[in-house]
Design an enzyme around this catalytic site. Structure first.
Site, PDB file in Angstrom:
ATOM      1  N   GLU A 163       0.941  -1.078  -0.194  1.00  0.00           N
ATOM      2  CA  GLU A 163       0.184   0.018  -0.302  1.00  0.00           C
ATOM      3  C   GLU A 163       0.882   1.370  -0.406  1.00  0.00           C
ATOM      4  OE1 GLU A 163      -3.342   0.507   2.528  1.00  0.00           O
ATOM      5  OE2 GLU A 163      -3.948  -1.566   1.979  1.00  0.00           O
ATOM      6  N   GLU A 354      -4.898  -8.778   0.967  1.00  0.00           N
ATOM      7  CA  GLU A 354      -5.533  -8.858   1.831  1.00  0.00           C
ATOM      8  C   GLU A 354      -7.025  -8.467   1.707  1.00  0.00           C
ATOM      9  OE1 GLU A 354      -3.794  -4.992   4.387  1.00  0.00           O
ATOM     10  OE2 GLU A 354      -2.150  -5.906   4.014  1.00  0.00           O
TER      11      GLU A 354
HETATM   12  C1  GCO Z   1      -3.822  -1.814   5.639  1.00  0.00           C
HETATM   13  C2  GCO Z   1      -2.415  -3.366   5.956  1.00  0.00           C
HETATM   14  C3  GCO Z   1      -2.749  -3.733   6.956  1.00  0.00           C
HETATM   15  C4  GCO Z   1      -3.926  -2.900   7.975  1.00  0.00           C
HETATM   16  C5  GCO Z   1      -5.359  -3.760   6.908  1.00  0.00           C
HETATM   17  C6  GCO Z   1      -6.430  -3.345   8.331  1.00  0.00           C
HETATM   18  O1  GCO Z   1      -4.069  -2.333   4.276  1.00  0.00           O
HETATM   19  O2  GCO Z   1      -4.397  -0.681   5.627  1.00  0.00           O
HETATM   20  O3  GCO Z   1      -2.059  -3.622   4.725  1.00  0.00           O
HETATM   21  O4  GCO Z   1      -1.418  -3.637   7.809  1.00  0.00           O
HETATM   22  O5  GCO Z   1      -3.906  -3.595   8.888  1.00  0.00           O
HETATM   23  O6  GCO Z   1      -5.127  -3.537   5.859  1.00  0.00           O
HETATM   24  O7  GCO Z   1      -6.972  -1.828   7.870  1.00  0.00           O
END
Ligand code: GCO
Length: 449
Positions: A163, A354
């Site tokens: 990200e 994710e």
């Molecule tokens: C993100 C990160 C994670 C977070 C998850 C929940 O996408 O923000 O990669 O570290 O913990 O997404 O917010």
């Protein structure tokens, strides 16, 4: 149609969110260690100093992954555990932790997916200007070399930078993640170039030097809009907004990061907004940034809101709309539209690196965690992902966020995202109902959905 035979069913975590052991065995401090405990930067000034203590409980955690039947596990490497000062001397003990982790995963039949950078920037390099320093992509390359040389005889799957939107958008524009700064566009644009170059140099090094044929991806978040209805105009409007650079919010946009990597140029809109401020790249730099990748990794949680409607709610909300504990709208269709839009524009198989939801889970009287909402959420999102496949989008994998409850950055420990519950007083792990449900989904290769 069902999920491909070799579909990677897995779960993800990130180093700072789970490892703890922040000052052990020679680890150097990261920006999160230095900044999270002060000024209410994080909820209750909570830090990741202990987190899930995964560093010491890795065997137990891998045994749980095996019980759930994970086929893949995405973890990140803490740069300052491996090179405490960010550059220079390597901390062999820190590196060994990851090498052992990889061995243990493979022994458990779990495919390791290594993310090089998930936000825990070495403090020593922060003091040298971090991404604003034009040497920063060389620092990142130096770190990449150490990791790739040590792990690529066993690791096949790589993700470079998690990200990038949050790296700059949360850390340097909004100022709600470490290092909690609010930089101006001229600086952000330079930092953005250096992040892209870091990605490119890392991808190029992995491609040319990994011992096992690598499968490389970039993992931006996928802010995506859902069309208001089925009309061609509504779909086009959602597509347009999905790839807009969003004016001042460009660091959070999708195209600002992904167009350079996959299309070899910045979006035209960025030049309209920032003109000469947009940094130039030499041909050699473009070659690095556009190093061909194998998959598009995307983190998808919710849909973007769009402008306010007549009742005052953004387009994707209404009174009483379903949302998770962190306040994110539950919008399963975003999985379909995001996968579709991303594949159309960038042409790579989609790996959901994710997806998941936060709730305030607790242990019930019977000793179990009955998180029916997480099961329902995941079920709905996965069905939409499968719908994208039915429409011709190649799917590379699905990694649930998260394997276990962990440190949710500025939200501290108030948001539980795991398939596994962690009691932060005792650090005891308990597989939630969703973990058992996911086990059955994996075992049936998604047929259960
Ligand atoms: C993100 C990160 C994670 C977070 C998850 C929940 O996408 O923000 O990669 O570290 O913990 O997404 O917010």
């Amino acid at each position: 149609m069902s999920f491909p035979k070799d579909f990677l069913w897995g779960a993800a975590t990130a180093a700072y969110q789970i490892e703890g052991a922040y000052d052990e065995d020679g680890r150097g401090p990261s920006i999160w260690d230095k900044y999270s405990a002060y000024h209410g930067n994080t909820r209750y000034n909570e830090t990741g100093h202990v987190a899930d203590d995964h560093y010491h409980r890795v065997d137990e955690d891998i045994a749980i992954m095996k019980e759930i039947g994970l086929k893949a596990y995405r973890f990140s490497i803490s740069w300052s555990r491996v090179i405490p000062e960010g550059v220079g001397k390597v901390n062999e003990t820190g590196l060994k932790f990851y090498s052992d982790l990889v061995d243990k995963l493979i022994a458990a039949g779990i495919e390791p997916i290594a993310t090089l950078y998930h936000w825990d920037y070495p403090y020593a390099l922060h003091r040298k200007g971090a991404w604003l320093n034009d040497e920063s992509s060389e620092w990142f390359l130096e770190y990449t070399k150490v990791v790739v040389d040590a792990l690529s005889d066993r690791v096949r799957y790589w993700a470079t930078i998690n990200e990038p939107q949050c790296v700059l958008g949360c850390g340097y524009w909004g100022g709600f993640h470490a290092p909690f700064q609010q930089a101006q566009p001229c600086d952000l644009l330079i930092m953005g170039k250096n992040v892209l170059l870091s990605h490119g140099k890392a991808a190029n090094y992995i491609r040319n030097h990994a011992k096992k044929t690598p499968i490389i991806g970039f993992t931006p978040i996928g802010p995506s809009y859902i069309p208001k209805d089925d009309s061609a105009e509504a779909i086009e409007e959602a597509r347009r907004k999905t790839f807009s650079t969003e004016g001042e919010g460009f660091t959070f946009s999708l195209s600002y990061w992904s167009d350079p990597v996959f299309l070899g140029k910045y979006p035209d809109e960025l030049y309209k907004d920032y003109g000469d401020m947009v940094p130039e790249f030499t041909d050699d730099e473009w070659k690095l940034v556009t190093e061909p990748l194998d998959y598009y990794g995307t983190n998808i949680y919710y849909s973007q809101g769009g402008p306010k409607g007549v009742e005052g709610y953004p387009e994707n909300r209404y009174q009483g709309a379903p949302e998770s504990h962190i306040g994110w709208i539950v919008a399963p269709e975003v999985m379909y539209w995001s996968a579709k839009f991303l594949y159309e524009r960038y042409g790579k198989p989609i790996m959901i690196t994710e997806n998941g939801m936060a709730e305030h889970d607790w242990i019930c009287l019977d000793g179990k965690v009955h998180d029916t909402y997480r099961i329902d959420y995941t079920h709905r999102y996965l069905k939409e992902f499968r719908r994208a496949a039915e429409d011709g989008v190649p799917l590379a994998g699905y990694l649930h966020w998260s394997f276990m409850d962990n440190y949710e950055w500025a939200e501290g420990y108030t948001q539980r995202f795991g398939l596994v519950y962690v009691d932060y007083k005792t650090l005891k792990r308990t597989i939630k109902d969703s973990g058992y449900w996911y086990r059955d989904v994996i075992a049936s290769n998604g047929e259960k959905l």
